[in-house]
Design an enzyme around this catalytic site. Structure first.
Site, mmCIF file in Angstrom:
data_model
loop_
_atom_site.group_PDB
_atom_site.id
_atom_site.type_symbol
_atom_site.label_atom_id
_atom_site.label_comp_id
_atom_site.label_asym_id
_atom_site.label_seq_id
_atom_site.Cartn_x
_atom_site.Cartn_y
_atom_site.Cartn_z
ATOM 1 C CG MET A 35 -45.921 -113.427 -11.264
ATOM 2 S SD MET A 35 -45.323 -113.067 -9.596
ATOM 3 C CE MET A 35 -43.779 -112.257 -9.980
ATOM 4 C CG HIS A 42 -43.905 -113.362 -19.865
ATOM 5 N ND1 HIS A 42 -43.276 -112.158 -19.649
ATOM 6 C CD2 HIS A 42 -43.929 -113.994 -18.665
ATOM 7 C CE1 HIS A 42 -42.955 -112.054 -18.373
ATOM 8 N NE2 HIS A 42 -43.327 -113.154 -17.756
ATOM 9 C CD GLN A 66 -44.282 -115.792 -7.077
ATOM 10 O OE1 GLN A 66 -45.316 -116.437 -7.164
ATOM 11 N NE2 GLN A 66 -43.415 -115.717 -8.078
ATOM 12 C CB ALA A 153 -34.984 -122.392 -19.703
ATOM 13 C CG LEU A 189 -36.083 -110.774 -23.154
ATOM 14 C CD1 LEU A 189 -37.337 -110.771 -24.036
ATOM 15 C CD2 LEU A 189 -35.428 -109.393 -23.194
#
Lengths: 292, 292
Positions: A35, A42, A66, A153, A189
């Site tokens: 996003m 990321h 979402q 994760a 993060l």
């Protein structure tokens, strides 16, 4: 590894054309759906994709379906220029930036739902959140058709649900879940960490502290799951500014709470600090077993 | 056209391997999903696929999730040997016969739902039917990954829902809807016609007669949709043994009832004859417009 210039596209047809052309040349395709508001979590996914695959596609799309009506869709950070620079530096070859007219055109009417897994944990308070996630991820995967897609994760339940969905719907993709990236103070993060004041950030550190406590107890041979959960909850409930939602230990595939030690387990925490919802998790392996 | 011997597979991995190998040789892949009990309606789809495509896959699977608890899942005809002969004669190259342990393995948890279109017409009485259809068709399409998939116009709402679903989920396939095949007496072919007694079959002919009446009225310049519907309903309600569910005129894409003439329209009928539910439809074009 590739050192070609970063391309960007919006239309699905343009994305497919570029991916098909690379595939025809024998390239394996890696895909990192995001996003935006990219952080080192990321970019670690993009780097993993770049290490495994010949051609790496990153999507940047803040998916409205979402977010709940009281959530942060409007204020979610949107920083495309910075994101593109980070994609290029991490090894992406193509950034796909669809807009809502492309993803949800007039008359749009279809949902993908992973029933059981979507109603518990995050799904218990965030109604329809995972239906929004599974629907957009199906669309992103089927638009890009990668060989491997990469998820973090940190959103443990999300990756478990996406694995179940891809298996159930026979979506032809391999799912690769990459480790959580943490700041030096231990905070996992998240793009939403930007919302935290200094005091709130200090409170947020209790999540990773509680997980370390669980890890230590399991490593020390503690087998009483209820006791480990209680210790996590006690630490979290003693934290000023923090409102605990759940701190539990579950099976990593079914996400069902467990009451006795098993070879694979995951500790999962969600809490609100001020108006910001934080989540964190870690996999646990009993002392006798090698941790995976 | 191909004259190679017919192969059969059950496992998805075997299906994908064969399809991928043919695609790599440059073949276009046609796909005809069926529940078996093949009749000339099905074989017309296989023939259409054979005319368009280099490699034609037919799936035969009686999908339990699209049958209601009081419907005919148990007694639905299963005649694999006859079906295989018909597939070979019609030009199929590969028949895929998955079973339920392959399609819905332990822990299966995912649904695909096309909301608005699934609740009306057939969906109003057959709760969850279309959710069963859209879920299995997504799975079949993503397992086979054809270039073109073929559906019959007899299940008009089904093909409209599948078109919407493929568009919405970005499933990379072209949908080809083929004309209804009728017996010489006008009855639209259906595997369920086997359930009809001679008297019930005579009653069932009222569906195609009512559609012809609607066609004639539109061809003669009738523009009063309510009047055309009333004429269809009168004919059907006057038929012994037949219990009308609906006889309506709708937009072919949205399936919403229309009240004024438009360039594309579809007349849709559903009725019960004895314990057998029959459906039929025809597209209508006003007198001034060329029929498509």
């Amino acid at each position: 590894m590739s050192d070609q210039a970063l391309e960007t596209v919006s239309e699905i047809s343009a994305l497919r054309k570029l991916v098909a052309s690379r595939r025809q040349q024998g390239a394996t395709i890696g895909f990192v759906p995001t996003m935006g508001a990219l952080h080192a979590g990321h970019t670690s996914l993009i780097e993993a994709a770049d290490a495994d695959c010949d051609f790496v596609v990153v999507s940047i799309y803040v998916n409205p379906t979402q977010f709940g009506p009281d959530e942060d869709f409007e204020r979610y950070p949107r920083v495309l220029e910075q994101d593109l620079a980070k994609c290029a530096a991490a090894g992406a070859n193509l950034v796909w930036t669809p807009d809502t007219s492309i993803m949800y055109p007039d008359g749009y009417s279809t949902d993908v739902t992973v029933k059981a897994l979507s109603r518990i944990l995050e799904g218990a308070t965030r109604t329809n959140h995972f239906q929004g996630v599974t629907t957009i991820v199906t669309k992103l995967l089927l638009s890009c058709l990668p060989d491997i897609a990469y998820f973090g994760a940190k959103d443990f339940q999300q990756q478990a649900i996406i694995r179940r969905m891809c298996l159930d719907l026979n979506i032809p993709v391999e799912i690769n879940t990459c480790p959580i990236i943490r700041d030096t103070d231990g905070l996992a993060l998240s793009s939403r960490n930007a919302y935290l004041s200094a005091e709130e950030r200090e409170a947020g550190l209790s999540l990773s502290r509680a997980l370390r406590l669980a890890e230590e107890k399991v490593a020390a041979g503690e087998t009483d799951i209820a006791q480990i959960k209680a210790a996590m909850q006690q630490l979290l409930n003693a934290t000023p500014l923090l409102k605990l939602d759940y701190a539990t230990i579950a099976d990593p595939t079914t996400l069902e709470d467990i009451s006795t030690v098993q070879s694979e387990m995951v500790a999962l925490i969600a809490a609100r600090v001020g108006t910001t919802r934080l989540i964190d998790n870690c996999q646990l392996a009993p002392a006798a077993t090698e941790k995976t």
